[in-house]
Structure formats: C-alpha cells, structure tokens
Scaffold this motif. Structure first.
Motif: not given
Length: 333
Positions: A238-241, A264-265, A278-281
């Motif tokens: 993943s990339d997480t900001y 945000y991932s 998958r996307e996470d906030d």
C-alpha cells in the motif's frame, strides 16, 4: 483485544515536543551534559471493535461485525529513555523511546546518535531493533476455529534532520521491515491466495514537518508523511498519506497537547477474498495533559490522556473504532 496496538497513543510526554523551539539558557550546547532520561508507569482502559487485528477470537463469517471489547492495562515503565551528552552539549548518545515520537503517537525503541550544529540544525541517526512488539492474528481470515495471536515488529534504520538552518523545519527518512512471527494469513485457502495476503515486507517512510511558535507558550506542529508498504503479498502492499496537526500549550508547570490526524491508504491489488482493492480513511484525535513536579517533588510528574481513532474502509472487515483513556506517573532525571 490487543492492548499493544495502543502503545502509540498511551505513551505520552508531550512537553518535549516544543524543546526544539526553545533555546536553553542553562546549557552552552543543545543538551545538558551527562546522563539524563525519563521513566513512566502507565495504566488505563482501551476499547476496540477491530476484526482484522483484535475483535472476536472466533468468526462465524468474515461478514461478522466485530464486538466492542474493553480491556484494562498496566504498563510498567511504559516510556523510558536514557541519554548521554558529551562535553559541550552538542553530541549525544540516546537509547529508548523518544519523547517527541511518544507525543506524536508513534513510539519506537531506538539506539542512536545526535549531533547539533549552530545555525545548521540537528542530525540524528538511529537503529530501531523491533523491541516494541504488537500482536495480531496468525490468520485473520480463519472462520469456524479460534484465531491465535502472534507478535509483529518493525526493524528499521532512521535519519532525522531537525531545526533545518535554524528554522522549525524538519525532515525524516526511514527504511525497514515488518516481521510477523507466524504469518499464516488465508491458511484455509489455496497457495496463490495465501501469497497475495502475506503481510510481511519492506517499509519506506518520509516526513516533512514544521514547528511554528504562535506565542511564547503556544506551538503548532504541522506535518505530511508518506509510507510505502512493499508487502510480499500484492493485496497487502500500500501507499499511505498522512496529514497531522499538533497544538502544544505550555503553562507554568504543565502542558496540554491536542493532535488531529488524517490518513489515507490505497492498496496495490485486488483482495483475493473480498474481490475489491482496499482503500482506508482514518481519522484520529489525541489529547494529553502533563503536570510536572507534583507536590513539589523534583522530577516527578503525572499525565492524563484520551484518544479516539475511526477507520472507514471500502471493505467492512477492516473498519474499526478505537478508544483509550489512561493516566500515568513519570520521573525525569
């Protein structure tokens, strides 16, 4: 519930966050010469409904909603750090959990060296051996049988450049690995699914921050960070900001810190079980209050804190909310 997951919230010593913005009139260098350090005893209560890392021991279905569980905890000497500063006050060896990292909710036990140069800034290099562990499930996706816990840790090398050219600007780079003692994700699925869900792998982290003194006693730290998790399993990479604002208000004998974080991932590939990428906030709020020299006891202080995080994911299995309340006693020498 795994209380270890709250270590990043409950290890708190917020007053040290502003030390970079305050010039010392008692020492000719950046730090006081000789030995110094901090130790802390912490106790409190933590609550979580996460399924992926805590939640129910046994699942009837991956669509089950996690039960909210509450657990009390005690951390003996939860936050400890020992420093040795050489003559002149600008060279330092350190070992333990950095107070600034603790206040920011990202503690790591580290061993390192710091060097301060007037009008240039402070450089630190350190090694994180992975001594601060957390727990997770060996196989988060196991249905119909009791899930077993296992330890996970991060080992890393870290470089920090703070107070760049005498300003509040800071920069950090780190690289490391996430290791899980028993990684058995999707053990009841075929080998291809198992390989896509392997959580171990390499980590690359960078952060840019700025500490702004709004008044002589009020400081604002703003930061943006990027984390690349190059997991062995493509669905776990993943990339997480992250964006974070931390306000620190100092009083005569105490300090109040309030932190707000948004994260945000975005994951690299389709999850082979849930058939979505998958996307996470995640939103988190943390408040800490510390009081020094309580009852006029030199070096003895108390701390109170409360924190809440909410994760929203397009895959229900990964949604969670977490709450922690804690208090502690610390000794600074």
């Amino acid at each position: 519930m795994k209380v270890q997951h709250y270590a990043g919230l409950i290890l708190l010593l917020s007053s040290s966050m502003v030390s970079a913005a305050e010039a010392s009139s008692e020492s000719k260098g950046k730090w006081h010469e000789g030995f110094s350090g901090t130790a802390m005893l912490l106790f409190g209560v933590a609550q979580s409904d996460s399924q992926a890392d805590s939640g129910n021991d046994t699942l009837d279905s991956l669509d089950d909603k996690g039960d909210t569980k509450t657990e009390a905890f005690i951390y003996p000497v939860a936050a400890s750090q020992v420093n040795y500063t050489f003559k002149g006050g600008n060279q330092q060896l350190f070992m333990g959990a950095s107070n600034a990292d603790i206040a920011l909710g990202r503690p790591n036990f580290q061993i390192g060296y710091g060097q301060h140069f007037e009008q240039v800034g402070t450089f630190k290099i350190s090694y994180i051996p992975g001594l601060l562990k957390s727990t997770t499930w060996e196989d988060p996706f196991l249905v119909g049988s009791k899930r077993q816990e296992t330890d996970q840790r991060i080992q890393a090398a870290r470089f920090q450049y703070q107070e760049i050219l005498g300003t509040g600007l800071g920069f950090e780079l780190a690289t490391g690995q996430r290791k899980i003692d028993d990684e058995l994700s999707a053990s009841n699925y075929n080998p291809d699914v198992q390989s896509q869900l392997d959580r171990e792998g390499d980590l690359y982290y960078s952060e840019l921050s700025y500490l702004t003194p709004l008044t002589p006693r009020l400081f604002l730290r703003s930061s943006v960070a990027y984390l690349k998790q190059n997991a062995k399993g493509d669905a776990m990479a993943s990339d997480t900001y992250t964006g974070q604002l931390v306000a620190v208000q100092k009083f005569d004998s105490s300090a109040l810190t309030i932190s707000i974080k948004y994260q945000y991932s975005k994951f690299d590939d389709t999850h082979p079980i849930f058939l979505e990428t998958r996307e996470d906030d995640t939103v988190g709020v943390l408040a800490t209050y510390t009081y020094d020299n309580i009852f006029d006891w030199p070096g003895v202080g108390v701390a109170l804190m409360g924190g809440f995080t909410e994760k929203v994911s397009n895959i229900d299995f990964y949604q969670s909310s977490n709450l922690v309340l804690a208090s502690g006693v610390r000794y600074v020498f």
